[in-house]
Design an enzyme around this catalytic site. Structure first.
Site, PDB file in Angstrom:
ATOM      1  N   HIS A 128       0.839  -1.205   0.000  1.00 28.03           N
ATOM      2  CA  HIS A 128       0.000   0.000   0.000  1.00 28.03           C
ATOM      3  C   HIS A 128       0.877   1.259   0.000  1.00 28.03           C
ATOM      4  CE1 HIS A 128      -3.630   2.377   1.341  1.00 28.03           C
ATOM      5  NE2 HIS A 128      -2.667   3.165   1.797  1.00 28.03           N
ATOM      6  N   GLU A 129       1.799   1.322   0.959  1.00 26.14           N
ATOM      7  CA  GLU A 129       2.643   2.525   1.046  1.00 26.14           C
ATOM      8  C   GLU A 129       3.541   2.654  -0.185  1.00 26.14           C
ATOM      9  OE1 GLU A 129       1.733   4.629   3.028  1.00 26.14           O
ATOM     10  OE2 GLU A 129       0.589   3.380   4.402  1.00 26.14           O
TER      11      GLU A 129
ATOM     12  N   HIS B 121       1.703   4.450  -2.916  1.00 17.65           N
ATOM     13  CA  HIS B 121       1.804   5.905  -2.765  1.00 17.65           C
ATOM     14  C   HIS B 121       3.164   6.388  -3.280  1.00 17.65           C
ATOM     15  CE1 HIS B 121      -1.825   6.876  -0.622  1.00 17.65           C
ATOM     16  NE2 HIS B 121      -1.551   6.128   0.436  1.00 17.65           N
TER      17      HIS B 121
ATOM     18  N   HIS C  12       3.401   6.561  -7.012  1.00 14.54           N
ATOM     19  CA  HIS C  12       2.647   7.707  -7.522  1.00 14.54           C
ATOM     20  C   HIS C  12       3.518   8.963  -7.456  1.00 14.54           C
ATOM     21  CE1 HIS C  12      -1.652   9.702  -7.456  1.00 14.54           C
ATOM     22  NE2 HIS C  12      -1.059   9.781  -8.629  1.00 14.54           N
TER      23      HIS C  12
END
Length: 685
Positions: free
Chosen positions: A464-465, A468, A471
């Site tokens: 998940h991290e 980020h 991105h």
């Protein structure tokens, strides 16, 4: 102190995290604040041209230096808190907040931006300009006199209160310790027991030190056979930072004041409530649309949640002899039911996920899918366990990142990604600045010479991290304010992170990142199949829990009115929300809001719904990979490239909806999310 050797003023390359000391903070803020003030006065002078590049060359360069240095201080405050650093941070924060408030509300600067000829801007600059003009309005640039002064006071006070809220939550968590006897720890995983023994020994104490940090708290709640032990930890956990614990850490009055200030801020800007103000720069069009979205989703999830709870109650009664389960029993019952139904436990799975092997597997899928390579790199760090890497494509550096995986004292709980600096074609020297991210988690340390072992949930958190981070780092946008995650609507910013979580459920991906800690054997396919069968175990309850948080947050910022509020109204609203959407009972002594850091100190105020909103986007985006999967289950490189270009590389340079449609060819649909979470079949009777 001489400023020449102040590490916070060295912008030649990477932050000098190993050299930054509390005494550096005030002098650096003095220098950078003065530079930024001078830049602001320069560009707002009547004869300064209303030109995007001219303003950027002077003001953006100075303000970017200031924000990078302050970001480094804030980061250390979160991951390496000391009384001295906290004092230095808190002393400087009012001045820092005041400057950003002043900058965002300066009517002369606002006038310059409005006077810029948009026809002279490229597409990225036009989007950044559009955001800037909107943000000036939201930042109070159109306020006058007393209203403007009051707006600035509100921003400064909110910053102080948010910081204090965060400190209280951390301190209340760190302050608790329970020294258990060995007999109380029956059922608790061996690595947790060993870590608890080592923690007690480090303090020259008998027994086993249990804390409220997740790597200790969660396994005790899931596995400890002693209901009394679970109750001790549970009561301490759910009453943290409240009037039921140490009064020095009580966040109750802070919550009231924060909510009152937000309501006042919204009204100053012409909105009825903070919820209305909050959605202005988001994808969602109104608080009403958000509330409807949440209630619709709750209606779909509720039958599944009711079935989940009935399963737990029946199992507790027939198999565990618990006719009347208490709040501290549910995690334990859930773990036992999962073991019975799917014949595996988190503890068994964990042995196959040593952290180094997981990292290698994560890097492999990222390298394959997004056509990059990830290499070890070197940088000054804030702790020996922190690692540093670079991402390259065709031999060219694309971005870099720090990885801080371990839980430790003086480090904030949870997991997050933060940017160190953004990609930017710098207007001062024409150089392309590459982006740098920080990825922070709170995993258990390795014990007894073994590497850290991750639960499958930990693996998902890491992915998940990293989503980020991708991105932020893979952006190809050159305008700083819309590159990477900058300028992306808050309720779309979780799309890339939640998207990456899906790969943790793909055998072709997962099989490459497992090796039993003792034997080196890979995860058996039979065990993976059990995990997959259990994937949506209690997904109805989990969905309702997230909706409960989200709806409470939005109603708190729309229907709760601070001026007329009485003590206990916040808890009463939470009880009302629970009565509407929750199926699992909560004890009256629970003080969830008092550590709800996301909305009181983490930027998610009237925005917690973003997780669910973005889940719709991410599930639908991932469906494109499911539709193009290869014969052997491997993800399509072509789909990966399309996703990278449409979503990751575009950053905030266009609306999230435009980026989504560029990838999917249509607007997002809810069905993929319901299918992924096992809520798409006919509703249970």
């Amino acid at each position: 102190m001489a400023t020449s050797n102040n590490p916070l003023l060295d912008f030649t390359d990477l932050p000098l995290f190993d050299r930054i000391r509390p005494e550096h903070v005030a002098p650096a803020v003095d220098v950078l604040l003065a530079e930024a003030e001078t830049a602001l006065q320069t560009v707002t002078a009547p004869d300064f041209p209303a030109s995007w590049s001219a303003i950027s060359k002077v003001l953006d360069v100075a303000s970017e230096r200031f924000s990078r240095a302050w970001s480094a201080v804030g980061h250390l405050n979160a991951v390496a808190d000391t009384p001295e650093l906290r004092a230095a941070y808190n002393e400087a924060m009012p001045r820092v907040t005041a400057f950003w408030t002043r900058l965002g509300s300066d009517e002369r600067l606002y006038a310059k931006y409005k006077a810029i000829d948009v026809a002279t801007l490229d597409a990225e600059q036009r989007q950044a300009h559009l955001n800037a003009v909107r943000n000036f309005v939201l930042g109070g640039a159109e306020l006058q006199g007393e209203a403007k002064q009051r707006f600035a006071e509100i921003q400064e006070r909110q910053a102080e209160l948010s910081q204090k809220f965060s400190e209280n939550a951390l301190d209340a968590t760190d302050a608790f310790a329970y020294y258990a006897q060995f007999g109380e720890l029956e059922g608790v995983p061996e690595d947790v027991v060993n870590a608890a023994r080592a923690a007690a020994e480090a303090e020259a104490k008998d027994g086993y030190k249990l804390t409220l940090k997740m790597p200790c708290y969660l396994p005790v709640m899931q596995f400890a056979k002693s209901s009394a032990l679970r109750e001790t930890l549970y009561r301490a956990y759910v009453t943290r930072a409240s009037e039921l614990g140490d009064p020095a850490f009580d966040n109750t009055s802070l919550i009231g004041e924060i909510l009152a200030l937000r309501e006042e801020e919204a009204k100053l800007l012409g909105y009825r409530n903070f919820g209305e103000l909050s959605v202005v720069p988001k994808m969602a069009e109104s608080p009403e649309q958000v509330v409807k979205f949440l209630r619709d989703l709750a209606a779909k999830a509720r039958p599944y949640g009711e079935r989940d709870l009935a399963d737990l109650r029946a199992f507790a009664s027939t198999q565990l002899g618990l006719a009347d389960p208490q709040p501290w029993d549910w995690s334990y019952i859930g773990e036992k039911l999962k073991e019975a139904r799917y014949a595996f436990s988190e503890q068994e799975v964990k042995q196959y996920f040593p952290a180094p092997k997981v990292m290698a597997g994560l890097f492999k899928i990222v390298e394959t899918l997004f056509e990059v390579s990830i290499r070890r790199d070197s940088a000054p760090t804030w702790h020996p366990s922190v690692e540093f890497y670079r991402i390259e494509r065709a031999g060219q550096k694309v971005g870099q990142f720090y990885l801080d995986p371990s839980a430790r004292a003086a480090k904030r709980g949870g997991a997050w990604m933060d940017d160190v600096r953004a990609r930017w074609l710098r207007p001062d020297d024409g150089r392309l600045q590459t982006p740098i991210a920080q990825l922070v988690c709170n995993f258990a340390e390795g014990v007894g010479g073994k590497p850290p072992l991750l639960t499958h949930d930990d693996v998902t958190t890491l992915f998940h991290e990293f989503g980020h981070g991708l991105h932020h780092m893979l952006t190809q946008v050159n305008e700083r304010d819309v590159s990477g995650i900058s300028g992306v609507e808050w309720d779309a910013v979780e799309l890339p992170s939640q998207f990456m979580e899906n790969f943790c459920w793909e055998w072709d991906v997962l099989s490459h990142m497992t090796a039993h800690v003792d034997t080196g054997a890979p995860l058996p396919r039979a065990l993976f199949d059990k995990m997959t069968a259990a994937k949506n175990f209690q997904s109805g309850l989990q969905t309702l829990r997230q909706i409960e948080f989200s709806l409470f947050d939005m109603l708190l910022h729309t229907e709760y009115h601070a001026a007329a509020a009485k003590p206990g109204d916040v808890l009463a609203l939470l009880a009302q929300v629970r009565a509407e959407v929750a199926v699992m009972p909560s004890p009256p002594f629970s003080r969830t809001p008092n550590t709800f850091s996301h909305i009181f100190s983490g930027g998610y105020a009237a925005g917690y719904y973003s997780y669910k909103w973005a889940e719709v986007l991410s599930a639908d985006a991932y469906a494109a990979f499911e539709e193009t999967v290869g014969a052997n289950g491997e993800p399509s490189i072509e789909t990966g490239r399309k996703y990278r270009q449409a979503i990751l590389e575009a950053g905030g340079s266009r609306s999230a909806m435009e980026s989504f449609k560029a990838f999917r060819g249509r607007e997002p649909q809810l069905d993929a999310l319901l299918r992924h979470q096992g809520m798409a079949e006919p509703q249970p009777a």
